[in-house]
Structure formats: structure tokens, C-alpha cells
Design a protein around this motif. Structure first.
Motif, short mmCIF file in Angstrom:
data_model
loop_
_atom_site.label_atom_id
_atom_site.label_comp_id
_atom_site.label_asym_id
_atom_site.label_seq_id
_atom_site.Cartn_x
_atom_site.Cartn_y
_atom_site.Cartn_z
N ALA A 19 0.81 -1.21 0.00
CA ALA A 19 0.00 0.00 0.00
C ALA A 19 0.85 1.27 0.00
O ALA A 19 0.41 2.30 -0.49
CB ALA A 19 -0.93 -0.01 1.21
N ASN A 20 2.06 1.19 0.54
CA ASN A 20 2.92 2.36 0.62
C ASN A 20 4.30 2.05 0.10
O ASN A 20 5.19 1.66 0.87
CB ASN A 20 3.00 2.87 2.07
N PRO A 21 4.54 2.21 -1.21
CA PRO A 21 5.89 2.00 -1.75
C PRO A 21 6.90 2.87 -1.00
O PRO A 21 6.60 4.02 -0.66
CB PRO A 21 5.74 2.44 -3.21
N ALA A 22 8.05 2.31 -0.73
CA ALA A 22 9.06 2.99 0.10
C ALA A 22 9.36 4.39 -0.42
O ALA A 22 9.66 4.59 -1.59
CB ALA A 22 10.34 2.16 0.14
N GLY A 23 9.27 5.36 0.49
CA GLY A 23 9.66 6.72 0.17
C GLY A 23 8.63 7.51 -0.62
O GLY A 23 8.90 8.65 -1.00
#
Length: 315
Positions: free
Chosen positions: A151-155
Motif C-alpha cells: 500500500a505504501n511504496p518505500a519513500g
């Protein structure tokens, strides 16, 4: 040294091709080449090695690329800063979209943004999800619609549009069509037809297989759900799709959820944490456009739930 020369230089560096760079900046190839030559003469060094079929940066070009990007970003920031004070947005925003994915709410968001901010030029490009994420990180793409496994790609910041389970799809009469419940290991004896590596759906599938120590037989790969469904319908392999993608092929394929793959394939909008007012405004339009939901699936693409004016694709 002119900003347009730096813009052409960055375009050629990104595209590794003068023709594609010219298309990107909307001038002739000869115009791009001439301006790059002028820039090289002013700098006293060649920026590109033109001896091979693919244009590559020289050592001088590598050294110049980061400062050139910074200069262009600074120039854009000047316009944005003034725009925030005056209430007007100007400049350019680059939007990425997974290949073959026609998601009409995204187009609605772009149209609404354009009406509200006609001074901002919109560029739209297609690529695979993994390369779009890299481009957002690098700053060459401002916002992208991607297929994702998290859900939240890094960075990055993200807005999840679709979250769906993985399914297999087979023609009537296939042994798996007779099963009411399927586990990942049930697929081990069958050749599979999958999205290629780099797509969100394939990432979810590969991670699930690795977690269980399963080595699937990937017989065929295709970047569009239509192609995967067509191959599966002809008995060439078991299709691995998302729920909405498979729903578009009920007339020829029977879909079964893979019970022990709980991680969903996602379709998401992603953008950098540090972003300007234009991205902020477009994200707001995106939230409103997607709040009404996606149209029913019907055709192919590259990431979960590609929803076109009448079709869908892979996460």
C-alpha cells in the motif's frame, strides 16, 4: 546557456534517443540536435556518445546531468512559488500510467485539473509499474498510476484505488475448473500464463510462491490481460489475474480465488513526499474522481483493475 537547452539535454539523457526526446519536448529532432550541439560548444565538451545505436552519456554528460535537473527544478519552483501567491499554477506536470491500462477516472481527474489550471502543461507516459516507481523517485515523473504489491511504496505517498485478491482463470473442462477451492500448491502441476516481472500482480504472486517454497512453471508471459485470457482460453496455460480482470472474461474462463494468497494486488496513485502545488492539486482531483468508484471491467492492461471506458487490466 538556456533552460530549453538543459531541458533537451535531460530529455535525451532520459530517453537515450534523440527521436524520442524530440517527441517528448515537442520539437523536431534536428532542433534538439542543434541545441545540444550549441550547449556542448558552450561547455567545451561532448555530452553524449553518439557512436552506437543507443545514445549514452559521456563522463562530462554524467557530471552535467544532476545540475541540469536541479536547474530545471529550480526554474519550475520559481513559477510555482509565484503561482501559489497569485493563485495560479503554471509549468509542467508529468503523469505516468501502467502500460495498456485505461482507467477513465484518471482521465477525468486530468481533464478537471486542466480546466482548473490551464497554465500547467500535462504530459502522460506509459511504462511498467517498477520503472514508473523509479521515475517518481528520480523526479522525472510527478505522479503515477501503478500496480503495486504494498500500500505504501518505500519513500512515496500513495492513494490505493483498487485492492483485489489473485485468481486463476481456466476454460470450462479444465481440472482446476472442477475445484471449488484452490491453494497455491494446486497450481504447481500446471503451466501458468502471467503478467511479466515488474507488474504489481506478478510481484504479489512471486512473493507468495517464495514464501511457500513453490517454484511455479511460468509457461507464457504477457503484459495485457486480454492476451493472458486469450492464451488461457486456448489451453496454453492457467491464467493468473486479479478478480476484476478475470470478471471481464466470464464468457470463456472460469475464475477461482487462490485461497492462501491473502496479500492483495493493488492499483495505486503514487507521488513523492516532497511535491509541489501542481501535484497537490492533481492528487485532490484524483481523490474526487476515484471516489465514485471504477467502471465495470472489460479489457486488458498491466496492473490490478485496469478500468477503461469499458475494460480492465492487471495490478
Amino acid at each position: 546557456m538556456e533552460l530549453r537547452q538543459l531541458a533537451y539535454f535531460v530529455a535525451v539523457a532520459d530517453e537515450r534517443n534523440f527521436t524520442r526526446a524530440a517527441e517528448r519536448v515537442h520539437i523536431s529532432q534536428s532542433g534538439v540536435s542543434a541545441q545540444i550541439r550549441r550547449l556542448e560548444r558552450e561547455l567545451g565538451a561532448e555530452l553524449f556518445d553518439r557512436s552506437a545505436r543507443t545514445v549514452t552519456l559521456t563522463a562530462a554528460g554524467e557530471a552535467a546531468l544532476a545540475p541540469a535537473r536541479a536547474a530545471l527544478a529550480a526554474a519550475e519552483a520559481v513559477g510555482q512559488a509565484v503561482g501559489e501567491v497569485t493563485g495560479l499554477l503554471r509549468g509542467r506536470i508529468t503523469v505516468g500510467m501502467v502500460v495498456g491500462c485505461t482507467v477513465t477516472p484518471l482521465f477525468d481527474a486530468l481533464a478537471a485539473f486542466h480546466r482548473a489550471h490551464p497554465g500547467v502543461q500535462i504530459a502522460l507516459l506509459e511504462d511498467s509499474s517498477d520503472r514508473l516507481v523509479q521515475a517518481v523517485h528520480a523526479g522525472t515523473v510527478d505522479l503515477a498510476l501503478i500496480g503495486a504489491a504494498t500500500a505504501n511504496p518505500a519513500g512515496l505517498e500513495a492513494l490505493t484505488i483498487i485492492s483485489e485478491r489473485l485468481v486463476v482463470a481456466v476454460p470450462p473442462g479444465h481440472p482446476l475448473a472442477l475445484r471449488r477451492r484452490l491453494a497455491l500448491r494446486d497450481l504447481a502441476a500446471h503451466p501458468l500464463v502471467c503478467m511479466p516481472p515488474g507488474t504489481g500482480l506478478r510481484t504479489v504472486f512471486d512473493r507468495a510462491c517464495a514464501a511457500q517454497g513453490i517454484e511455479p512453471v511460468i509457461a507464457l508471459q504477457a503484459g495485457a490481460a486480454d492476451a493472458i485470457a486469450g492464451l488461457a482460453a486456448r489451453g496454453l496455460g492457467v491464467a493468473v489475474l486479479s478478480e476484476s480482470m478475470a470478471a471481464g472474461y466470464r464468457d470463456r474462463l472460469i475464475a477461482r480465488v487462490i485461497d492462501d494468497v491473502d496479500t492483495p494486488a493493488l492499483l495505486s496513485l503514487v507521488w513523492r513526499v516532497a511535491h509541489g502545488p501542481a501535484v497537490r492539486a492533481l492528487v485532490a482531483h484524483g481523490r474526487r474522481a476515484f471516489a465514485g468508484g471504477l467502471p465495470a471491467p472489460a479489457a486488458p492492461g498491466d496492473d490490478p483493475g485496469d478500468s477503461r471506458a469499458a475494460t480492465t487490466e492487471d495490478p
